[in-house]
Design an enzyme around this catalytic site. Structure first.
Site, short mmCIF file in Angstrom:
data_model
loop_
_atom_site.label_atom_id
_atom_site.label_comp_id
_atom_site.label_asym_id
_atom_site.label_seq_id
_atom_site.Cartn_x
_atom_site.Cartn_y
_atom_site.Cartn_z
N ASN A 280 45.10 -25.63 -22.20
CA ASN A 280 43.91 -25.66 -21.33
C ASN A 280 43.84 -24.49 -20.35
O ASN A 280 42.77 -24.20 -19.81
CB ASN A 280 43.82 -26.99 -20.57
CG ASN A 280 43.37 -28.16 -21.41
OD1 ASN A 280 43.71 -29.31 -21.16
ND2 ASN A 280 42.58 -27.90 -22.46
N ASP B 28 38.75 -37.17 -23.99
CA ASP B 28 37.97 -36.04 -24.51
C ASP B 28 36.48 -36.34 -24.39
O ASP B 28 36.06 -37.49 -24.48
CB ASP B 28 38.36 -35.81 -25.98
CG ASP B 28 37.93 -34.44 -26.48
OD1 ASP B 28 37.46 -33.61 -25.66
OD2 ASP B 28 38.06 -34.18 -27.69
C1 FPP Z 1 38.49 -33.05 -22.26
O1 FPP Z 1 37.13 -32.89 -22.14
C2 FPP Z 1 39.13 -33.31 -21.02
C3 FPP Z 1 40.02 -32.47 -20.39
C4 FPP Z 1 40.40 -31.16 -20.89
C5 FPP Z 1 40.68 -32.81 -19.18
C6 FPP Z 1 40.61 -34.24 -18.75
C7 FPP Z 1 40.40 -34.19 -17.32
C8 FPP Z 1 39.83 -35.16 -16.58
C9 FPP Z 1 39.46 -36.48 -17.08
C10 FPP Z 1 39.56 -34.88 -15.16
C11 FPP Z 1 40.78 -34.54 -14.36
C12 FPP Z 1 41.80 -35.60 -14.41
C13 FPP Z 1 42.44 -36.10 -13.35
C14 FPP Z 1 43.45 -37.15 -13.57
C15 FPP Z 1 42.14 -35.69 -12.00
P1 FPP Z 1 36.49 -31.54 -22.67
O2 FPP Z 1 36.21 -30.70 -21.48
O3 FPP Z 1 37.37 -30.92 -23.69
O4 FPP Z 1 35.18 -32.08 -23.32
P2 FPP Z 1 34.38 -31.43 -24.54
O5 FPP Z 1 35.30 -31.47 -25.73
O6 FPP Z 1 33.20 -32.34 -24.71
O7 FPP Z 1 34.01 -30.03 -24.11
#
Ligand code: FPP
Length: 248
Positions: A65, A17
């Site tokens: 998501n 996250d």
């Molecule tokens: C949360 O950060 C992360 C995600 C929803 C997805 C995780 C994805 C990756 C690490 C990249 C893709 C993965 C692979 C394996 C190719 P957020 O966007 O919710 O962050 P925030 O809470 O700060 O907005």
């Protein structure tokens, strides 16, 4: 590898996250945070193995998501497909088994194709497994397991009266996986967000303020050191877990 005397969690699961906040702090679009997040996925995959972990599960895309803006969802799917294509050779060379949990049949066809290929070409490896939770959510997993279990009962393969956790859990996506010993969530949020709710029943939890793109091998080692200091009792008392004194 770490000292065999150390108590290394065999299965570590991570809620990655903070990509969006990492990007926002730098005045960058959210997708830049996800791009950097993929770099961290690469680093942590091999860091975990170096530290003695046998299985690493990463929460990469939840059932919820899909509700994100369409351009972000599209970019995440593109990153995933690119990542899988790029990593396959490394997985084969470094003997990483790859698998997924989640409703992957609802992902774009290009992603599904790469997932099938990566899973198939790495299925012979046994020492270390990377699991991506994709289109995953514990509640959906429960519903899918309940449906499959009901079908097995109807077909006479299971007996309702013999139902137990041991029989039912064979219908979860994680049927042949060990339960996570340690669950880590980055970015300072302290919630579980529909991730491995049943499997993490006895897991230890570590919440770190570090945003996922900044998470390093040292952060993972620190989490494992913290895990090492804990006593896992699985419902028993501390005294029960102490080895009996040696008889004279
Ligand atoms: C949360 O950060 C992360 C995600 C929803 C997805 C995780 C994805 C990756 C690490 C990249 C893709 C993965 C692979 C394996 C190719 P957020 O966007 O919710 O962050 P925030 O809470 O700060 O907005």
């Amino acid at each position: 590898m770490s000292s065999p005397a150390a108590n290394i969690p065999q299965h570590v699961a991570i809620i990655m996250d903070g990509n969006g906040r990492w990007a926002k702090q730098r005045g960058l679009p959210r997708i830049e945070g996800h791009r950097r997040g993929v770099e961290t996925v690469r680093t942590v995959t091999f860091a975990a193995r170096d530290l003695g972990v046998r299985m690493l599960t990463l929460y990469a895309f939840s059932n919820e998501n899909w509700k994100r803006p369409q351009d972000e969802v599209g970019a995440l799917m593109g990153l995933l497909e690119f990542y899988l294509k790029k990593e396959l050779d490394t997985f084969v060379r470094d003997r990483v088994r790859f698998r997924t949990v989640g409703r992957t049949d609802e992902l774009p066809e290009g992603v599904q194709k790469q997932l099938r290929r990566t899973t198939e070409e790495t299925k012979c490896f046994t020492d270390y497994t990377l699991v991506l939770a994709l289109n995953y959510g514990s509640r959906t997993e429960m519903v899918d397991a309940a449906r499959a279990y009901a079908a097995a009962v109807a077909a006479g393969k299971e007996k309702l009266n013999d139902s137990s956790w041991a029989t039912f859990s064979r219908y979860l996506y994680t049927a042949d996986m060990p339960e996570p010993d340690l669950v880590i969530r980055t970015s300072g949020e302290m919630r579980i967000s529909n991730f491995l709710l049943l499997q993490a029943a006895y897991a230890e939890f570590i919440f770190t303020p570090v945003l996922w793109p900044d998470f390093t091998k040292a952060d993972l080692a620190a989490a494992i050191a913290d895990y090492n200091r804990r006593e896992r009792r699985f419902g028993q008392t501390s005294e029960q877990l102490k080895p009996a004194p040696a008889s004279k």
